[in-house]
Design an enzyme around this catalytic site. Sequence first.
Site, PDB file in Angstrom:
ATOM      1  N   TYR A   1       2.627   9.484  29.478  1.00  0.00           N
ATOM      2  CA  TYR A   1       2.399   8.222  30.197  1.00  0.00           C
ATOM      3  C   TYR A   1       3.748   7.550  30.380  1.00  0.00           C
ATOM      4  O   TYR A   1       4.550   7.486  29.449  1.00  0.00           O
ATOM      5  CB  TYR A   1       1.468   7.322  29.378  1.00  0.00           C
ATOM      6  CG  TYR A   1       1.279   5.929  29.934  1.00  0.00           C
ATOM      7  CD1 TYR A   1       1.794   4.817  29.246  1.00  0.00           C
ATOM      8  CD2 TYR A   1       0.595   5.701  31.117  1.00  0.00           C
ATOM      9  CE1 TYR A   1       1.622   3.525  29.741  1.00  0.00           C
ATOM     10  CE2 TYR A   1       0.425   4.402  31.623  1.00  0.00           C
ATOM     11  CZ  TYR A   1       0.949   3.330  30.921  1.00  0.00           C
ATOM     12  OH  TYR A   1       0.789   2.057  31.412  1.00  0.00           O
TER      13      TYR A   1
ATOM     14  N   ASP B   1      12.074   9.656  29.273  1.00  0.00           N
ATOM     15  CA  ASP B   1      11.394   8.382  29.074  1.00  0.00           C
ATOM     16  C   ASP B   1      11.375   8.129  27.561  1.00  0.00           C
ATOM     17  O   ASP B   1      10.509   8.637  26.859  1.00  0.00           O
ATOM     18  CB  ASP B   1       9.974   8.426  29.641  1.00  0.00           C
ATOM     19  CG  ASP B   1       9.239   7.113  29.388  1.00  0.00           C
ATOM     20  OD1 ASP B   1       8.178   6.905  30.005  1.00  0.00           O
ATOM     21  OD2 ASP B   1       9.728   6.307  28.568  1.00  0.00           O
TER      22      ASP B   1
ATOM     23  N   LYS C   1      10.382  -1.481  24.557  1.00  0.00           N
ATOM     24  CA  LYS C   1       9.864  -1.723  23.212  1.00  0.00           C
ATOM     25  C   LYS C   1      10.931  -2.191  22.210  1.00  0.00           C
ATOM     26  O   LYS C   1      11.335  -3.339  22.226  1.00  0.00           O
ATOM     27  CB  LYS C   1       9.127  -0.461  22.720  1.00  0.00           C
ATOM     28  CG  LYS C   1       7.888  -0.132  23.595  1.00  0.00           C
ATOM     29  CD  LYS C   1       7.126   1.045  23.077  1.00  0.00           C
ATOM     30  CE  LYS C   1       6.119   1.549  24.101  1.00  0.00           C
ATOM     31  NZ  LYS C   1       4.787   0.939  23.984  1.00  0.00           N
TER      32      LYS C   1
HETATM   33  P1  KE4 Z   1       5.379  -0.989  29.370  1.00  0.00           P
HETATM   34  O1  KE4 Z   1       5.346  -1.229  30.862  1.00  0.00           O
HETATM   35  O2  KE4 Z   1       3.986  -1.048  28.768  1.00  0.00           O
HETATM   36  O3  KE4 Z   1       6.384  -1.860  28.640  1.00  0.00           O
HETATM   37  O4  KE4 Z   1       5.924   0.494  29.136  1.00  0.00           O
HETATM   38  C1  KE4 Z   1       5.263   1.568  29.766  1.00  0.00           C
HETATM   39  C2  KE4 Z   1       5.554   2.848  28.993  1.00  0.00           C
HETATM   40  C3  KE4 Z   1       6.488   3.723  29.499  1.00  0.00           C
HETATM   41  N1  KE4 Z   1       6.793   4.878  28.850  1.00  0.00           N
HETATM   42  C4  KE4 Z   1       6.189   5.201  27.684  1.00  0.00           C
HETATM   43  C5  KE4 Z   1       6.543   6.489  27.007  1.00  0.00           C
HETATM   44  C6  KE4 Z   1       5.219   4.335  27.108  1.00  0.00           C
HETATM   45  O5  KE4 Z   1       4.598   4.675  25.958  1.00  0.00           O
HETATM   46  C7  KE4 Z   1       4.897   3.118  27.767  1.00  0.00           C
HETATM   47  C8  KE4 Z   1       3.875   2.149  27.228  1.00  0.00           C
HETATM   48  N2  KE4 Z   1       3.146   2.570  26.059  1.00  0.00           N
HETATM   49  C9  KE4 Z   1       1.818   2.008  25.919  1.00  0.00           C
HETATM   50  C10 KE4 Z   1       1.069   2.668  24.769  1.00  0.00           C
HETATM   51  N3  KE4 Z   1       1.596   3.849  24.271  1.00  0.00           N
HETATM   52  C11 KE4 Z   1       1.905   0.537  25.697  1.00  0.00           C
HETATM   53  C12 KE4 Z   1       0.632  -0.074  25.207  1.00  0.00           C
HETATM   54  C13 KE4 Z   1      -0.220  -0.624  26.329  1.00  0.00           C
HETATM   55  O6  KE4 Z   1      -0.293   0.012  27.419  1.00  0.00           O
HETATM   56  O7  KE4 Z   1      -0.841  -1.678  26.098  1.00  0.00           O
END
Ligand code: KE4
Length: 427
Positions: free
Chosen positions: A144, A239, A267
């Site tokens: 993701y 990523d 993060k």
């Molecule tokens: P954000 O847009 O949520 O800050 O980041 C997206 C993203 C991009 N790349 C990776 C590998 C990620 O894991 C994420 C976001 N992770 C999710 C859960 N694993 C965030 C939690 C959520 O969606 O509420």
Amino acid sequence: MKTTRSQKLFAEALRFIPGGVNSPVRAFLAVGGQPLFIKRAKGSRLYDVDGNSFIDYVLSWGPMILGHAHPSVVKAVARAVTNSTSYGAPTELEVRLARMITEAVPSIEEVRLVSSGTEAVMSAIRLARAYTKRDGILKFEGCYHGHSDYLLAKAGSGLATLGIPDCPGVPADFTRHTLTAPFNDVRTTQQLILEHHRELACIIVEPIAGNMGVVPPGEEFLATLRTLTEAHGILLIFDEVITGFRVHYGGAQALYGVRPDLTCLGKIIGGGLPVGAYGGKREIMGLVAPAGPVYQAGTLSGNPLAVTAGIETLTKLQAPGVYKKLEQRAAELAEGLGAAAKKAGVPLTQTRVGSMLGVFFTKGPVVDYASAKRSDTQVYAKFFHQMLEKGIYFAPSQFEAAFLSTAHTSEDIEHTIKSADAVFKTL
Ligand code: KE4
């Protein structure tokens, strides 16, 4: 466990917010039941609105690697807020964080700060397409990369056809250029590159997958991606939104010794406040506006409070032995869970890199999305709720990672193992 206030708040939230939450995974749909509303947190613990407290293994999905409300982060942000919250103009703080990131991650010579991981990935892909003058993207099933349209794609029937949308509202046109391959599947990836290399701008990968549960890269996987992309002028994007500063101060690329062309971060670099970033070689980043023609902008990019929290967090992570201690705690937990599951005869496969941990209720092995999906999500849901009753908060979804922080104590780990011991017996 008393949850009356959470239930009341959830009922009210449902009147104003889609699904009652501001991000889907928080709604507990994957495990059933209703979400707990959190009032505050400190160190390794969360406290909900009904007065229940939990050892937190979600840590806001990764950012809180120092634990919640770390004194020096709180102090620095409290001081920064008295200087206003945003200017929309450059600050010395942004230069400091940019310097820290380029010093920590050798493949990053220049970095642009944004406000989320999604924004970082979206921008990095636009940049890769501009740099290579190609449109194609190759991603991996189960990975993701945020919710930008062309990444919400799934493998077309048979790998030959290009991506089809995996979500309503995404026009077929937007995912036409998106190819997907199974994670860790070198042969299929090689075949797709040979067929499509002329139109591939980039390959994007989570170097350690954290969104199908945790799935580490196979022995030669990352190195092969590097060789294949290099051979065909395709950009390799790591990523590292989860793995950046999580598994090593230099990210997974430092751990595995593979250098991507572009890296996405998020993060941890915001210490729990909104920060994302993308960076890489100067020759590529030099195309980003205003230095170059590739437009990307953001009102709150490099926000002084978020950058302050990031600087404080990374500074603390520079202390000697931090990653060793995280590794030890996580190994202790994994050993304990493994022994408890064995004793109870529960089929459990654990995957772990440093302080990011995967827990699958399946014989295993878990090496990609197909094998991760063989995990018994009903059993996971029971595990989740029974651990919650014992004051332990794992991710409310089988396909997420468990994280540890420097604030998790050996008592926390012992309590978690003892609780799992009791819970496994009921499974
Ligand atoms: P954000 O847009 O949520 O800050 O980041 C997206 C993203 C991009 N790349 C990776 C590998 C990620 O894991 C994420 C976001 N992770 C999710 C859960 N694993 C965030 C939690 C959520 O969606 O509420």
